[in-house]
Scaffold this motif. Structure first.
Motif, PDB file in Angstrom:
ATOM      1  N   MET A 238      10.809  61.880   8.365  1.00  0.00           N
ATOM      2  CA  MET A 238      11.451  63.164   8.614  1.00  0.00           C
ATOM      3  C   MET A 238      12.933  63.022   8.281  1.00  0.00           C
ATOM      4  SD  MET A 238       9.642  63.934  12.320  1.00  0.00           S
ATOM      5  CE  MET A 238      10.100  62.314  12.966  1.00  0.00           C
ATOM      6  N   ALA A 239      13.414  63.757   7.302  1.00  0.00           N
ATOM      7  CA  ALA A 239      14.819  63.657   6.909  1.00  0.00           C
ATOM      8  C   ALA A 239      15.690  64.277   8.004  1.00  0.00           C
ATOM      9  CB  ALA A 239      15.048  64.373   5.581  1.00  0.00           C
ATOM     10  N   VAL A 240      16.489  63.438   8.664  1.00  0.00           N
ATOM     11  CA  VAL A 240      17.235  63.883   9.848  1.00  0.00           C
ATOM     12  C   VAL A 240      18.410  64.797   9.508  1.00  0.00           C
ATOM     13  CG1 VAL A 240      16.579  61.821  11.139  1.00  0.00           C
ATOM     14  CG2 VAL A 240      18.723  61.838   9.830  1.00  0.00           C
ATOM     15  N   ASP A 241      18.696  64.971   8.212  1.00  0.00           N
ATOM     16  CA  ASP A 241      19.798  65.845   7.817  1.00  0.00           C
ATOM     17  C   ASP A 241      19.321  67.123   7.132  1.00  0.00           C
ATOM     18  OD1 ASP A 241      18.846  64.498   5.628  1.00  0.00           O
ATOM     19  OD2 ASP A 241      20.805  64.134   4.721  1.00  0.00           O
ATOM     20  N   ILE A 242      18.005  67.381   7.188  1.00  0.00           N
ATOM     21  CA  ILE A 242      17.436  68.570   6.554  1.00  0.00           C
ATOM     22  C   ILE A 242      16.612  69.331   7.593  1.00  0.00           C
ATOM     23  CG2 ILE A 242      15.934  69.437   4.709  1.00  0.00           C
ATOM     24  CD1 ILE A 242      16.517  66.927   3.123  1.00  0.00           C
ATOM     25  N   ALA A 243      16.784  70.655   7.639  1.00  0.00           N
ATOM     26  CA  ALA A 243      16.005  71.493   8.554  1.00  0.00           C
ATOM     27  C   ALA A 243      14.511  71.400   8.209  1.00  0.00           C
ATOM     28  CB  ALA A 243      16.478  72.940   8.450  1.00  0.00           C
ATOM     29  N   THR A 356      13.402  57.157  -7.403  1.00  0.00           N
ATOM     30  CA  THR A 356      14.518  57.713  -6.628  1.00  0.00           C
ATOM     31  C   THR A 356      15.267  58.804  -7.371  1.00  0.00           C
ATOM     32  OG1 THR A 356      15.953  55.924  -7.410  1.00  0.00           O
ATOM     33  CG2 THR A 356      14.837  55.602  -5.296  1.00  0.00           C
ATOM     34  N   SER A 357      15.102  58.871  -8.687  1.00  0.00           N
ATOM     35  CA  SER A 357      15.768  59.928  -9.442  1.00  0.00           C
ATOM     36  C   SER A 357      14.963  61.219  -9.443  1.00  0.00           C
ATOM     37  CB  SER A 357      16.008  59.470 -10.884  1.00  0.00           C
ATOM     38  OG  SER A 357      14.783  59.344 -11.589  1.00  0.00           O
ATOM     39  N   LEU A 358      13.708  61.144  -9.016  1.00  0.00           N
ATOM     40  CA  LEU A 358      12.847  62.317  -9.039  1.00  0.00           C
ATOM     41  C   LEU A 358      12.495  62.808  -7.642  1.00  0.00           C
ATOM     42  CD1 LEU A 358      10.404  61.281 -11.920  1.00  0.00           C
ATOM     43  CD2 LEU A 358      12.347  62.851 -12.048  1.00  0.00           C
ATOM     44  N   LEU A 359      11.857  61.958  -6.827  1.00  0.00           N
ATOM     45  CA  LEU A 359      11.337  62.422  -5.544  1.00  0.00           C
ATOM     46  C   LEU A 359      11.818  61.582  -4.360  1.00  0.00           C
ATOM     47  CD1 LEU A 359       7.628  63.213  -6.555  1.00  0.00           C
ATOM     48  CD2 LEU A 359       9.434  64.861  -6.043  1.00  0.00           C
ATOM     49  N   TYR A 360      11.560  60.283  -4.442  1.00  0.00           N
ATOM     50  CA  TYR A 360      11.797  59.429  -3.278  1.00  0.00           C
ATOM     51  C   TYR A 360      13.259  59.501  -2.843  1.00  0.00           C
ATOM     52  CZ  TYR A 360      10.787  55.422  -0.259  1.00  0.00           C
ATOM     53  OH  TYR A 360      10.583  54.604   0.816  1.00  0.00           O
ATOM     54  N   THR A 361      13.497  59.603  -1.577  1.00  0.00           N
ATOM     55  CA  THR A 361      14.800  59.790  -0.917  1.00  0.00           C
ATOM     56  C   THR A 361      15.299  61.226  -1.005  1.00  0.00           C
ATOM     57  OG1 THR A 361      16.307  59.263  -2.772  1.00  0.00           O
ATOM     58  CG2 THR A 361      15.471  57.404  -1.474  1.00  0.00           C
ATOM     59  N   LYS A 362      14.575  62.112  -1.686  1.00  0.00           N
ATOM     60  CA  LYS A 362      15.016  63.500  -1.805  1.00  0.00           C
ATOM     61  C   LYS A 362      14.142  64.454  -1.003  1.00  0.00           C
ATOM     62  CE  LYS A 362      16.542  62.561  -6.554  1.00  0.00           C
ATOM     63  NZ  LYS A 362      17.960  62.389  -6.226  1.00  0.00           N
ATOM     64  N   LEU A 363      13.078  63.951  -0.391  1.00  0.00           N
ATOM     65  CA  LEU A 363      12.097  64.794   0.279  1.00  0.00           C
ATOM     66  C   LEU A 363      12.412  64.945   1.765  1.00  0.00           C
ATOM     67  CD1 LEU A 363       8.944  63.241  -1.421  1.00  0.00           C
ATOM     68  CD2 LEU A 363      10.172  65.324  -2.077  1.00  0.00           C
ATOM     69  N   PHE A 365      10.050  65.827   4.200  1.00  0.00           N
ATOM     70  CA  PHE A 365       8.932  65.353   5.009  1.00  0.00           C
ATOM     71  C   PHE A 365       7.967  64.665   4.050  1.00  0.00           C
ATOM     72  CE2 PHE A 365       5.274  66.639   8.059  1.00  0.00           C
ATOM     73  CZ  PHE A 365       5.438  65.474   8.786  1.00  0.00           C
ATOM     74  N   ALA A 366       7.810  63.367   4.205  1.00  0.00           N
ATOM     75  CA  ALA A 366       7.079  62.593   3.204  1.00  0.00           C
ATOM     76  C   ALA A 366       6.492  61.348   3.847  1.00  0.00           C
ATOM     77  CB  ALA A 366       8.013  62.221   2.050  1.00  0.00           C
ATOM     78  N   GLN A 367       5.951  60.478   3.023  1.00  0.00           N
ATOM     79  CA  GLN A 367       5.360  59.221   3.472  1.00  0.00           C
ATOM     80  C   GLN A 367       5.981  58.056   2.723  1.00  0.00           C
ATOM     81  OE1 GLN A 367       1.384  61.114   2.730  1.00  0.00           O
ATOM     82  NE2 GLN A 367       0.734  59.629   4.276  1.00  0.00           N
ATOM     83  N   SER A 368       5.927  56.887   3.362  1.00  0.00           N
ATOM     84  CA  SER A 368       6.350  55.682   2.677  1.00  0.00           C
ATOM     85  C   SER A 368       5.591  54.489   3.231  1.00  0.00           C
ATOM     86  CB  SER A 368       7.859  55.465   2.815  1.00  0.00           C
ATOM     87  OG  SER A 368       8.297  54.490   1.870  1.00  0.00           O
TER      88      SER A 368
END
Length: 445
Positions: A238-243, A356-363, A365-368
């Motif tokens: 859960m990205a803590v800086d995104i609603a 990382t230039s496309l999706l990862y770290t930019k989402l 709510f995601a999985q890793s």
């Protein structure tokens, strides 16, 4: 060797690589300062030993700094150990959380020759030596693909997104190793196609054997199923800086939604154990005393109501890049309905997911998926001069993560891979897939 590929994002850079095929390559192109055994013991690699001073301090310019530095004794002839800041790293790199804190306080390594080894007053803290995940060091000012005597393999051909072919280094410092003449890493994104290639003898090994097929092959015996208990974790991020996840109450609510055992049974076919929202289970300094977090849908509803987030709708980004991802995401969406939450599962392309230039770290709510060999790979209490102080500090940091963090660590999974019955010398490793990517000992017979 077959892996899920990472498309144009594939890399030989140990600080920038973020996929399994990347790890397979750089773990065998570059030797680390230290190695991690199949049972998670730290063993010498290029570094024979490392000795921090008594008070865990170091002089950097005119400043006395608290950190765990030491004199590192290297194999004779190893002369290209460098500081993390010397790598071409950007904040989006997967290794940046380890390397960037060193920037601005590292000094050029000073080599002091001795008869038996090179003694280096080196600026890499012991956490990099102990963890080994990102302690591989390409030479400053040289191409990452330059062949050095201490590297197991030489690169011959690279077709990013498709394959790479490496040739044995006959001058490798471990005499006689590696045993194989050539090693080819091939991108095969589809799980069924990867397994079929192994069964047909088109490849000799595959990373990330899907759990249902692993269970089936344990009975059939057509291939070797390599399964190892591990601190490895699958997580919902859960990205803590995104609603809406910037609200701590929403994050707390989402950690109460999963039926963790049901996720393990349904998504992993039992190849795992229940996680408690923290990384490092079973490792030194892990906070074992924090209470187990069970599913509580009513409390989750209450927290969402307090946050003004009733009837919340979110998108969960998933991919086939890691076995169990899609299945776990689908099950979580079903469980979330009980808390009044609608989760739309969006399946992303495997070759783009960890880029990382496309999706990862930019989402949002995601999985890793992560695996590691020490708690300090996640938390920083490196300046603690004694074990009791370190335990106290790491406990506080983990409690903060447990209560406020953005990770739902719902399981600790086994690392499961497949290999031909002709493959010898490969030991299941709790550290990482395919024997910790240790191809030095692999033979065909």
């Amino acid at each position: 060797m077959g892996h899920v590929g990472a498309g144009k994002g594939e890399s030989f850079n140990p600080a920038g690589g973020s996929s399994f095929i990347d790890a397979s390559r750089y773990y065998n192109l570059f030797d680390p300062l230290s190695r991690v055994s199949p049972t998670l013991e730290i063993e010498p690699g290029l570094a024979l030993e490392w000795n921090p001073n008594n008070d865990s301090t170091v002089d950097v310019g005119n400043t006395r700094m608290r950190d765990v530095f030491g004199v590192v004794h290297l194999l004779q002839g190893v002369d290209d150990i460098i500081c993390g800041e010397r790598l071409a790293i950007v904040p989006s790199d997967i290794g940046a959380q380890l390397e960037l804190p060193l920037a601005g306080r590292c000094q050029e390594a000073q080599r002091l020759n001795s008869q038996d080894s090179a003694q280096v007053s080196e600026c890499a803290p012991v956490r990099l030596l102990r963890s080994a995940e990102h302690s591989h060091r390409p030479r400053r000012g040289k191409g990452l693909l330059e062949a050095r005597w201490h590297r197991p393999l030489h690169v011959r051909v690279v077709l990013c997104g498709r394959a790479s072919l490496c040739k044995r280094n006959p001058s490798y410092w471990e005499e006689g190793k590696p045993y194989v003449d050539e090693w080819e890493d091939i991108s095969i994104d589809d799980n069924a196609a990867r397994l079929n290639a192994l069964l047909a003898g088109e490849i000799d090994m595959m990373s990330q054997l899907p759990f249902a097929q692993a269970k089936d092959q344990q009975q059939r015996g057509e291939i070797q199923v390599l399964a190892a208990d591990s601190p490895a974790i699958q997580v919902f991020i859960m990205a803590v800086d995104i609603a809406p996840f910037e609200d701590e109450r929403v994050r707390q609510a989402f950690r109460l939604i999963p039926d963790r055992q049901a996720l393990i049974d349904g998504a992993l076919f039992g190849f795992g154990s229940v996680g408690n929202d923290l990384a490092g289970k079973g490792l030194p300094f892990f906070a074992e005393d924090l209470p187990a977090r069970d599913q509580d849908l009513e409390q989750a509803r209450s927290l969402l109501r307090q946050a003004g987030a009733e009837n919340l709708k979110v998108t969960l980004h998933t991919s086939d890049i890691v076995p169990g991802f899609v299945e776990a995401a689908t099950l979580l969406a079903q469980q979330a309905k009980g808390a009044g939450v609608t989760i739309e599962v969006k399946k992303e392309p495997p070759n783009a997911y960890f880029d990382t230039s496309l999706l990862y770290t930019k989402l949002d709510f995601a999985q890793s998926f992560w695996t590691f060999s020490s708690v300090p790979i996640w938390y920083d209490a490196q300046g603690a001069p004694d074990e009791s102080t370190a335990t106290e500090l790491w406990g506080k940091i983990q409690q903060t993560q447990y209560e406020q963090g953005g990770y739902i660590v719902w399981e600790n999974q086994q690392l499961v891979d497949g290999a031909s019955t002709k493959v010898k010398g490969l030991k299941p490793s709790s550290f990482f897939n395919l024997g910790g990517w240790n191809y030095r000992d692999v033979q065909l017979g």
